[in-house]
Design a protein around this motif. Structure first.
Motif, PDB file in Angstrom:
ATOM      1  N   ARG A 196      -4.267  -2.424  10.745  1.00 31.74           N
ATOM      2  CA  ARG A 196      -3.218  -3.410  10.501  1.00 31.74           C
ATOM      3  C   ARG A 196      -2.540  -3.160   9.150  1.00 31.74           C
ATOM      4  N   ILE A 197      -3.353  -2.840   8.144  1.00 34.10           N
ATOM      5  CA  ILE A 197      -2.786  -2.551   6.823  1.00 34.10           C
ATOM      6  C   ILE A 197      -1.928  -1.293   6.871  1.00 34.10           C
ATOM      7  N   LYS A 198      -2.425  -0.273   7.537  1.00 35.43           N
ATOM      8  CA  LYS A 198      -1.678   0.976   7.647  1.00 35.43           C
ATOM      9  C   LYS A 198      -0.344   0.759   8.346  1.00 35.43           C
ATOM     10  N   GLN A 199      -0.326  -0.142   9.330  1.00 34.16           N
ATOM     11  CA  GLN A 199       0.899  -0.454  10.067  1.00 34.16           C
ATOM     12  C   GLN A 199       1.830  -1.392   9.292  1.00 34.16           C
ATOM     13  N   LYS A 200       1.380  -1.842   8.128  1.00 35.91           N
ATOM     14  CA  LYS A 200       2.138  -2.785   7.297  1.00 35.91           C
ATOM     15  C   LYS A 200       2.410  -4.100   8.023  1.00 35.91           C
ATOM     16  N   ASP A 201       1.451  -4.510   8.827  1.00 35.96           N
ATOM     17  CA  ASP A 201       1.538  -5.787   9.539  1.00 35.96           C
ATOM     18  C   ASP A 201       0.804  -6.831   8.697  1.00 35.96           C
ATOM     19  N   ARG A 226       0.825  -1.207   0.000  1.00 43.11           N
ATOM     20  CA  ARG A 226       0.000   0.000   0.000  1.00 43.11           C
ATOM     21  C   ARG A 226       0.863   1.262   0.000  1.00 43.11           C
ATOM     22  N   ASN A 227       0.323   2.318  -0.648  1.00 39.40           N
ATOM     23  CA  ASN A 227       0.946   3.625  -0.607  1.00 39.40           C
ATOM     24  C   ASN A 227      -0.003   4.605   0.071  1.00 39.40           C
ATOM     25  N   GLU A 228       0.371   5.857   0.139  1.00 42.65           N
ATOM     26  CA  GLU A 228      -0.453   6.827   0.861  1.00 42.65           C
ATOM     27  C   GLU A 228      -1.795   7.062   0.178  1.00 42.65           C
ATOM     28  N   ASP A 229      -1.829   6.985  -1.146  1.00 38.66           N
ATOM     29  CA  ASP A 229      -3.107   7.128  -1.853  1.00 38.66           C
ATOM     30  C   ASP A 229      -4.062   6.004  -1.457  1.00 38.66           C
ATOM     31  N   ASP A 230      -3.524   4.787  -1.323  1.00 34.07           N
ATOM     32  CA  ASP A 230      -4.346   3.649  -0.904  1.00 34.07           C
ATOM     33  C   ASP A 230      -4.882   3.861   0.511  1.00 34.07           C
ATOM     34  N   VAL A 231      -4.018   4.339   1.403  1.00 35.23           N
ATOM     35  CA  VAL A 231      -4.436   4.602   2.785  1.00 35.23           C
ATOM     36  C   VAL A 231      -5.555   5.635   2.808  1.00 35.23           C
ATOM     37  N   GLN A 232      -5.409   6.672   2.015  1.00 36.98           N
ATOM     38  CA  GLN A 232      -6.430   7.716   1.972  1.00 36.98           C
ATOM     39  C   GLN A 232      -7.746   7.191   1.411  1.00 36.98           C
ATOM     40  N   ALA A 233      -7.677   6.305   0.412  1.00 33.40           N
ATOM     41  CA  ALA A 233      -8.899   5.728  -0.163  1.00 33.40           C
ATOM     42  C   ALA A 233      -9.623   4.879   0.873  1.00 33.40           C
ATOM     43  N   GLU A 285     -19.002   0.463   2.539  1.00 32.73           N
ATOM     44  CA  GLU A 285     -18.358  -0.776   2.974  1.00 32.73           C
ATOM     45  C   GLU A 285     -17.734  -1.497   1.790  1.00 32.73           C
ATOM     46  N   LEU A 286     -18.442  -1.517   0.667  1.00 31.48           N
ATOM     47  CA  LEU A 286     -17.905  -2.128  -0.541  1.00 31.48           C
ATOM     48  C   LEU A 286     -16.711  -1.327  -1.053  1.00 31.48           C
ATOM     49  N   GLU A 287     -16.787   0.005  -0.961  1.00 34.44           N
ATOM     50  CA  GLU A 287     -15.668   0.855  -1.377  1.00 34.44           C
ATOM     51  C   GLU A 287     -14.414   0.543  -0.562  1.00 34.44           C
ATOM     52  N   PHE A 288     -14.599   0.274   0.731  1.00 31.42           N
ATOM     53  CA  PHE A 288     -13.449  -0.062   1.565  1.00 31.42           C
ATOM     54  C   PHE A 288     -12.763  -1.325   1.061  1.00 31.42           C
ATOM     55  N   HIS A 289     -13.563  -2.361   0.797  1.00 29.24           N
ATOM     56  CA  HIS A 289     -12.972  -3.614   0.336  1.00 29.24           C
ATOM     57  C   HIS A 289     -12.313  -3.449  -1.027  1.00 29.24           C
ATOM     58  N   ARG A 290     -12.897  -2.647  -1.886  1.00 29.46           N
ATOM     59  CA  ARG A 290     -12.273  -2.395  -3.185  1.00 29.46           C
ATOM     60  C   ARG A 290     -10.956  -1.640  -3.015  1.00 29.46           C
ATOM     61  N   ALA A 291     -10.906  -0.721  -2.056  1.00 34.63           N
ATOM     62  CA  ALA A 291      -9.668   0.019  -1.788  1.00 34.63           C
ATOM     63  C   ALA A 291      -8.569  -0.919  -1.307  1.00 34.63           C
ATOM     64  N   VAL A 292      -8.939  -1.897  -0.481  1.00 40.65           N
ATOM     65  CA  VAL A 292      -7.962  -2.884  -0.015  1.00 40.65           C
ATOM     66  C   VAL A 292      -7.447  -3.694  -1.201  1.00 40.65           C
ATOM     67  N   ILE A 293      -8.340  -4.111  -2.069  1.00 38.69           N
ATOM     68  CA  ILE A 293      -7.941  -4.896  -3.235  1.00 38.69           C
ATOM     69  C   ILE A 293      -7.054  -4.077  -4.166  1.00 38.69           C
ATOM     70  N   ASP A 294      -7.391  -2.809  -4.362  1.00 39.93           N
ATOM     71  CA  ASP A 294      -6.540  -1.934  -5.181  1.00 39.93           C
ATOM     72  C   ASP A 294      -5.147  -1.820  -4.575  1.00 39.93           C
ATOM     73  N   ALA A 295      -5.083  -1.733  -3.244  1.00 35.46           N
ATOM     74  CA  ALA A 295      -3.798  -1.603  -2.558  1.00 35.46           C
ATOM     75  C   ALA A 295      -2.949  -2.858  -2.700  1.00 35.46           C
TER      76      ALA A 295
END
Length: 197
Positions: free
Chosen positions: A157-162, A70-77, A99-109
């Protein structure tokens, strides 16, 4: 179970087996058939949970990869989607969109086109089941508050890169959502929030 899921995807024309060369997605998702999914969902109630078995695997892997890539754009999304969820805890329809947008943002990341293509089809299938069962639309505000907190924990967890905690948090979240769906079959389920690590 995964082997059976691959067999079904092959029969539906979504993937193709090339002897001696492996299994591949067909050239374009635009040609993937939708009607067989609708027939399957209408005739076989357990298909919903079979879809969820595949989704847990895909989304869990996507969360792990998102933590790595993930990059900062992904975190912001992801944060933007969470903000929308938080604003709409009392508006089930709007909440489900974010909620669907969140999951799509994770997949994009995750930055994996195979996962992106497969999950896009799974989400379209689940949209059919969500409309049919009206899960989020009929759920009480307290359920969405619980669901929102679990999404926040996945995001953290994703933001922390764990990577491993991201995977485990996503799997736990989807497992709990599956339990909620199973209440439609007359079983009483007690929810637990994604555990803090």
């Amino acid at each position: 179970q995964v082997r059976e899921a691959l067999r079904v995807l092959s029969l539906l024309g979504i993937i193709e087996n090339r002897p001696g060369n492996g299994t591949y997605l067909t050239d374009s998702t635009d040609r993937w058939p939708q009607e067989p999914f609708k027939i399957l969902l209408s005739l076989k109630k357990s298909a919903l949970f079979e879809i969820f078995e595949v989704r847990k695997s895909m989304d869990g892997t996507a969360a792990r990869l998102a933590a790595r890539r993930r990059n900062e754009d992904d975190v912001q999304a992801m944060q933007k989607a969470l903000d929308g969820m938080a604003r709409n805890l009392s508006d089930a329809n709007a909440y489900s969109i974010y909620e669907l947008e969140f999951h799509r943002a994770v997949i994009d990341a995750a930055k994996n086109q195979v996962i992106a293509s497969l999950t896009d089809t799974l989400y379209r299938m689940l949209q059919e089941t969500r409309e049919r069962f009206r899960v989020l639309l009929e759920s009480p505000d307290e359920y969405r508050a619980w669901d929102y907190r679990n999404h926040v924990r996945v995001f953290e967890r994703i933001k922390q890169k764990d990577e491993e905690s991201s995977y485990e948090s996503m799997i736990t979240h989807l497992t709990e959502f599956e339990k909620y769906l199973r209440k439609k079959h007359g079983r009483t389920i007690e929810f637990s929030e994604v555990e803090e690590s």
